[in-house]
Design a protein around this motif. Sequence first.
Motif, PDB file in Angstrom:
ATOM      1  N   LEU A 234     -40.847 110.082 -54.744  1.00  0.00           N
ATOM      2  CA  LEU A 234     -41.860 110.082 -55.799  1.00  0.00           C
ATOM      3  C   LEU A 234     -41.277 110.539 -57.136  1.00  0.00           C
ATOM      4  CD1 LEU A 234     -44.956 111.452 -53.869  1.00  0.00           C
ATOM      5  CD2 LEU A 234     -44.532 109.100 -54.630  1.00  0.00           C
ATOM      6  N   ILE A 235     -40.393 111.532 -57.090  1.00  0.00           N
ATOM      7  CA  ILE A 235     -39.735 111.992 -58.310  1.00  0.00           C
ATOM      8  C   ILE A 235     -38.853 110.879 -58.865  1.00  0.00           C
ATOM      9  CG2 ILE A 235     -38.031 113.611 -59.252  1.00  0.00           C
ATOM     10  CD1 ILE A 235     -39.230 115.708 -57.309  1.00  0.00           C
ATOM     11  N   GLN A 236     -38.160 110.160 -57.968  1.00  0.00           N
ATOM     12  CA  GLN A 236     -37.324 109.047 -58.407  1.00  0.00           C
ATOM     13  C   GLN A 236     -38.164 107.959 -59.076  1.00  0.00           C
ATOM     14  OE1 GLN A 236     -33.910 108.870 -58.357  1.00  0.00           O
ATOM     15  NE2 GLN A 236     -34.247 107.048 -59.584  1.00  0.00           N
ATOM     16  N   LEU A 237     -39.349 107.717 -58.566  1.00  0.00           N
ATOM     17  CA  LEU A 237     -40.261 106.746 -59.180  1.00  0.00           C
ATOM     18  C   LEU A 237     -40.646 107.195 -60.590  1.00  0.00           C
ATOM     19  CD1 LEU A 237     -42.046 104.220 -59.010  1.00  0.00           C
ATOM     20  CD2 LEU A 237     -43.796 105.673 -57.957  1.00  0.00           C
ATOM     21  N   ALA A 238     -40.944 108.476 -60.751  1.00  0.00           N
ATOM     22  CA  ALA A 238     -41.281 109.004 -62.079  1.00  0.00           C
ATOM     23  C   ALA A 238     -40.091 108.860 -63.030  1.00  0.00           C
ATOM     24  CB  ALA A 238     -41.705 110.467 -61.977  1.00  0.00           C
ATOM     25  N   ILE A 239     -38.893 109.114 -62.533  1.00  0.00           N
ATOM     26  CA  ILE A 239     -37.681 108.957 -63.348  1.00  0.00           C
ATOM     27  C   ILE A 239     -37.555 107.507 -63.807  1.00  0.00           C
ATOM     28  CG2 ILE A 239     -35.152 108.964 -63.284  1.00  0.00           C
ATOM     29  CD1 ILE A 239     -35.417 111.349 -61.295  1.00  0.00           C
TER      30      ILE A 239
ATOM     31  N   LEU B  84     -36.056 115.775 -64.338  1.00  0.00           N
ATOM     32  CA  LEU B  84     -36.566 115.395 -63.020  1.00  0.00           C
ATOM     33  C   LEU B  84     -35.433 114.983 -62.083  1.00  0.00           C
ATOM     34  CD1 LEU B  84     -39.785 113.395 -63.914  1.00  0.00           C
ATOM     35  CD2 LEU B  84     -39.659 115.551 -62.665  1.00  0.00           C
ATOM     36  N   GLU B  85     -34.429 114.329 -62.633  1.00  0.00           N
ATOM     37  CA  GLU B  85     -33.293 113.924 -61.808  1.00  0.00           C
ATOM     38  C   GLU B  85     -32.563 115.149 -61.252  1.00  0.00           C
ATOM     39  OE1 GLU B  85     -29.729 110.674 -61.798  1.00  0.00           O
ATOM     40  OE2 GLU B  85     -30.632 111.226 -63.698  1.00  0.00           O
TER      41      GLU B  85
END
Length: 61
Positions: free
Chosen positions: A13-18, A47-48
């Motif tokens: 999910l964090i990768q999607l936000a990135i 975030l990354e």
Amino acid sequence: MKQKIRKHWEALLIQLAIYILLDRNISRSAVVSRRDNNRMWGMSEELEAIRNRILDEYNNI
């Protein structure tokens, strides 16, 4: 096992936000100012780093 799945799900999910934040910086939008565009780029970098720490299980802080 449940913790591992949750860790990878959160990282995904964090990768999607990135991806969303980085993609915003490619084309200029009439509704987003250059300043906000630059801030979103910075947020994606932060975030990354968080995603990497989650995947590394906070072993290399």
